[in-house]
Scaffold this motif. Structure first.
Motif, PDB file in Angstrom:
ATOM      1  N   ILE A  79       0.830  -1.189   0.000  1.00 35.08           N
ATOM      2  CA  ILE A  79       0.000   0.000   0.000  1.00 35.08           C
ATOM      3  C   ILE A  79       0.873   1.250   0.000  1.00 35.08           C
ATOM      4  CG2 ILE A  79      -0.215  -0.042   2.534  1.00 35.08           C
ATOM      5  CD1 ILE A  79      -3.082   1.096   2.141  1.00 35.08           C
ATOM      6  N   GLY A 137      -3.104   5.646  -0.491  1.00 33.25           N
ATOM      7  CA  GLY A 137      -3.920   4.452  -0.287  1.00 33.25           C
ATOM      8  C   GLY A 137      -3.967   3.481  -1.446  1.00 33.25           C
ATOM      9  N   LYS A 179      -3.339   0.370  -3.415  1.00 31.04           N
ATOM     10  CA  LYS A 179      -2.964  -0.915  -2.841  1.00 31.04           C
ATOM     11  C   LYS A 179      -3.134  -2.038  -3.860  1.00 31.04           C
ATOM     12  CE  LYS A 179      -6.240  -0.159   0.150  1.00 31.04           C
ATOM     13  NZ  LYS A 179      -7.168  -0.256   1.324  1.00 31.04           N
ATOM     14  N   THR A 202      -7.206  -7.578   3.582  1.00 30.15           N
ATOM     15  CA  THR A 202      -7.339  -6.150   3.326  1.00 30.15           C
ATOM     16  C   THR A 202      -6.248  -5.401   4.089  1.00 30.15           C
ATOM     17  OG1 THR A 202      -9.744  -6.358   3.117  1.00 30.15           O
ATOM     18  CG2 THR A 202      -8.856  -4.147   3.449  1.00 30.15           C
ATOM     19  N   THR A 203      -5.526  -4.534   3.384  1.00 31.59           N
ATOM     20  CA  THR A 203      -4.521  -3.704   4.041  1.00 31.59           C
ATOM     21  C   THR A 203      -5.019  -2.275   4.122  1.00 31.59           C
ATOM     22  OG1 THR A 203      -2.165  -3.125   4.092  1.00 31.59           O
ATOM     23  CG2 THR A 203      -3.229  -3.169   1.927  1.00 31.59           C
ATOM     24  N   SER A 204      -4.677  -1.594   5.203  1.00 33.92           N
ATOM     25  CA  SER A 204      -5.132  -0.225   5.410  1.00 33.92           C
ATOM     26  C   SER A 204      -4.103   0.524   6.245  1.00 33.92           C
ATOM     27  CB  SER A 204      -6.502  -0.203   6.093  1.00 33.92           C
ATOM     28  OG  SER A 204      -6.438  -0.844   7.354  1.00 33.92           O
ATOM     29  N   ASP A 229      -3.420   3.825   9.108  1.00 34.76           N
ATOM     30  CA  ASP A 229      -3.826   4.878  10.039  1.00 34.76           C
ATOM     31  C   ASP A 229      -2.630   5.824  10.157  1.00 34.76           C
ATOM     32  OD1 ASP A 229      -4.380   6.536  12.218  1.00 34.76           O
ATOM     33  OD2 ASP A 229      -5.549   4.998  13.233  1.00 34.76           O
ATOM     34  N   VAL A 254       0.158   0.421   9.840  1.00 35.62           N
ATOM     35  CA  VAL A 254      -0.452  -0.254   8.699  1.00 35.62           C
ATOM     36  C   VAL A 254      -1.014  -1.574   9.196  1.00 35.62           C
ATOM     37  CG1 VAL A 254      -0.045  -1.300   6.446  1.00 35.62           C
ATOM     38  CG2 VAL A 254       1.055   0.865   7.035  1.00 35.62           C
ATOM     39  N   TYR A 255      -2.201  -1.905   8.714  1.00 32.37           N
ATOM     40  CA  TYR A 255      -2.901  -3.104   9.167  1.00 32.37           C
ATOM     41  C   TYR A 255      -3.036  -4.115   8.032  1.00 32.37           C
ATOM     42  CZ  TYR A 255      -4.284   0.131  12.854  1.00 32.37           C
ATOM     43  OH  TYR A 255      -4.269   1.052  13.879  1.00 32.37           O
ATOM     44  N   GLN A 276      -5.835  -7.050   7.609  1.00 31.73           N
ATOM     45  CA  GLN A 276      -6.974  -7.817   8.076  1.00 31.73           C
ATOM     46  C   GLN A 276      -7.068  -9.085   7.235  1.00 31.73           C
ATOM     47  OE1 GLN A 276      -9.177  -7.343  10.649  1.00 31.73           O
ATOM     48  NE2 GLN A 276     -10.048  -9.328  10.090  1.00 31.73           N
TER      49      GLN A 276
END
Length: 127
Positions: A51, A56, A58, A69-71, A73, A79-80, A82
């Motif tokens: 990402i 954003g 990705k 799913t990567t996201s 904050d 970076v997350y 899920q």
């Protein structure tokens, strides 16, 4: 000193979910691409997702698309990843890594572009 630290790994049953976090310290992620990679015993390191932190953008490996799913904050420099509908073949040590942004997006699936790496977190999917 720049550092990345992963957390959130563990043991989960097939079909379950886990959420991994990657926190940076010593540097901000706004000018980086953050990738998630994994390595299972006896196998090569595999790119999972990447990402562009600033906008954003990705992408995902075919093996996880639709399940992971990567996201980002930005406020938390985190970076997350899920991970849903986990399968036994998802079992591996998961690493996050940071590479300078600005290159063709397609290069970021290659781990050689990444300068900073975390130590990894173990994910085991088993009944």
């Amino acid at each position: 000193q720049p550092q990345l630290v992963e957390s959130g790994g563990g043991l989960v049953q097939p079909g379950g979910s886990l959420s991994l976090s990657c926190v940076s310290s010593g540097f901000g992620l706004e000018h980086f691409v953050v990738g998630w990679f994994r390595q299972a015993p006896g196998k090569d390191r595999e790119g999972v997702s990447w990402i562009v932190v600033s906008n954003g953008t990705k992408n995902y490996a075919d093996s996880v698309r639709g399940r992971f799913t990567t996201s980002v904050d930005n406020a938390k420099n985190t970076v997350y990843l899920q991970m849903n509908n986990l399968k036994p073949e998802d079992s591996a040590v998961y690493y996050c890594a940071a590479a300078p942004a600005g290159y063709f997006f397609s290069v970021y699936s290659d781990s050689r572009w990444y300068d900073y790496w975390g130590r990894g977190t173990q994910v085991t999917v088993s009944s």
